[in-house]
Design an enzyme around this catalytic site. Sequence first.
Site, PDB file in Angstrom:
ATOM      1  N   GLU A   1       0.699  -1.202   0.212  1.00  0.00           N
ATOM      2  CA  GLU A   1       0.165   0.065  -0.073  1.00  0.00           C
ATOM      3  C   GLU A   1       0.767   1.265   0.179  1.00  0.00           C
ATOM      4  OE1 GLU A   1      -2.015   1.315   3.791  1.00  0.00           O
ATOM      5  OE2 GLU A   1      -3.776   1.694   2.342  1.00  0.00           O
ATOM      6  N   ASP A   2       1.934   1.273   0.580  1.00  0.00           N
ATOM      7  CA  ASP A   2       2.799   2.452   0.689  1.00  0.00           C
ATOM      8  C   ASP A   2       3.437   2.694  -0.468  1.00  0.00           C
ATOM      9  OD1 ASP A   2       2.349   2.867   3.569  1.00  0.00           O
ATOM     10  OD2 ASP A   2       3.715   1.091   3.787  1.00  0.00           O
TER      11      ASP A   2
ATOM     12  N   ARG B   1       6.929   9.716   7.847  1.00  0.00           N
ATOM     13  CA  ARG B   1       7.215   9.270   6.439  1.00  0.00           C
ATOM     14  C   ARG B   1       6.779  10.060   5.196  1.00  0.00           C
ATOM     15  NH1 ARG B   1       7.741   3.538   6.819  1.00  0.00           N
ATOM     16  NH2 ARG B   1       8.674   3.205   8.789  1.00  0.00           N
TER      17      ARG B   1
ATOM     18  N   HIS C   1       1.610   5.674  10.644  1.00  0.00           N
ATOM     19  CA  HIS C   1       0.984   6.255   9.703  1.00  0.00           C
ATOM     20  C   HIS C   1      -0.435   6.821   9.963  1.00  0.00           C
ATOM     21  CE1 HIS C   1       3.259   3.447   6.714  1.00  0.00           C
ATOM     22  NE2 HIS C   1       3.624   4.802   6.446  1.00  0.00           N
TER      23      HIS C   1
ATOM     24  N   CYS D   1      -2.171  -1.937   4.465  1.00  0.00           N
ATOM     25  CA  CYS D   1      -0.986  -2.234   3.979  1.00  0.00           C
ATOM     26  C   CYS D   1      -0.774  -3.174   2.980  1.00  0.00           C
ATOM     27  CB  CYS D   1       0.127  -2.213   5.252  1.00  0.00           C
ATOM     28  SG  CYS D   1      -0.250  -1.603   6.758  1.00  0.00           S
TER      29      CYS D   1
HETATM   30  C1  CIR Z   1       7.244   0.035   7.742  1.00  0.00           C
HETATM   31  O1  CIR Z   1       7.607   0.740   8.959  1.00  0.00           O
HETATM   32  O2  CIR Z   1       7.251   0.718   6.786  1.00  0.00           O
HETATM   33  C2  CIR Z   1       6.635  -1.254   7.856  1.00  0.00           C
HETATM   34  N1  CIR Z   1       7.275  -2.069   8.567  1.00  0.00           N
HETATM   35  C3  CIR Z   1       5.249  -1.288   7.995  1.00  0.00           C
HETATM   36  C4  CIR Z   1       4.470  -0.641   6.997  1.00  0.00           C
HETATM   37  C5  CIR Z   1       2.974  -0.535   7.289  1.00  0.00           C
HETATM   38  N2  CIR Z   1       2.186   0.103   6.195  1.00  0.00           N
HETATM   39  C6  CIR Z   1       1.147   0.827   6.217  1.00  0.00           C
HETATM   40  O3  CIR Z   1       0.816   1.054   7.313  1.00  0.00           O
HETATM   41  N3  CIR Z   1       0.613   1.302   5.239  1.00  0.00           N
END
Ligand code: CIR
Length: 256
Positions: free
Chosen positions: A66-67, A133, A164, A251
């Site tokens: 998702e990111d 982020r 997030h 995510c």
């Molecule tokens: C991070 O810290 O980027 C990953 N361990 C977790 C990302 C989670 N992503 C989200 O909430 N969209």
Amino acid sequence: HSFTHAITRKPSVSITAGLRAVDIGTPDLALMQAHHADYIAALRSTGAEVIELAALEAYPDSVFVEDTALCLPEGAVIMRPGAPSRLGEAAEMAPHLRALYGNVVQIVGADSFIEGGDILMTETEILVGRSARTNAAGIAELTHRVAPWGETVREVFTPPGVLHFKTDCSLLDAETILSTTRLSASGCFKAYRVINVAEGEEACANAIRFNDLVLMPAGFPRTRDSLLTAGYHIHEIGNSECAKLDGGMSCLSLRF
Ligand code: CIR
């Protein structure tokens, strides 16, 4: 709004090196794979096509697709993740979105950082939380890139110490948001109906509505019961392993 597609990526063996705010243990790959398979099966059960991308060993957090992008009706926007170890994941996603969308634009500014986990899309606006982020330049660039598509962006608050914006909220339907109290208290959801998660169940605020289902992490019975009472069709998915890396339901996929 109904979804016809989702994109997921298989967890890599390197998932054990994934980023985490607090170390509460190393994720177990086999259990994560089992949870991931349940998640994909739930998405498919609604009739959508789920595209499963191959694991990327070079990117321990790449299961959290998702990111890397924002999928809008008019086109997709490739993000610029603010976590240095995740920046390259966006370029890995770009060709897959180009194959599915006519219109793919990209956040490119050297100072622009933005991750999909900070973005909540509703039927009327795009809410973006500044976080560790996602910065002002990233939000400004997103605003500029989606304006030609008639989309408006509103900057909102991410609670301190929360990874997030969407760690703490989810869209349940056109007018309803599931939120933690620490987030909804900021007043950012005034135009919506808000259902707060039960006290002590903050970790289940990241859920997703996908067609007729709401997917939520297993183990949060009070919030689950209040959502059942409100009439949602709940499907619980084990999330113990992703939770060790601050990841949740949203995510794990791009949905459009
Ligand atoms: C991070 O810290 O980027 C990953 N361990 C977790 C990302 C989670 N992503 C989200 O909430 N969209």
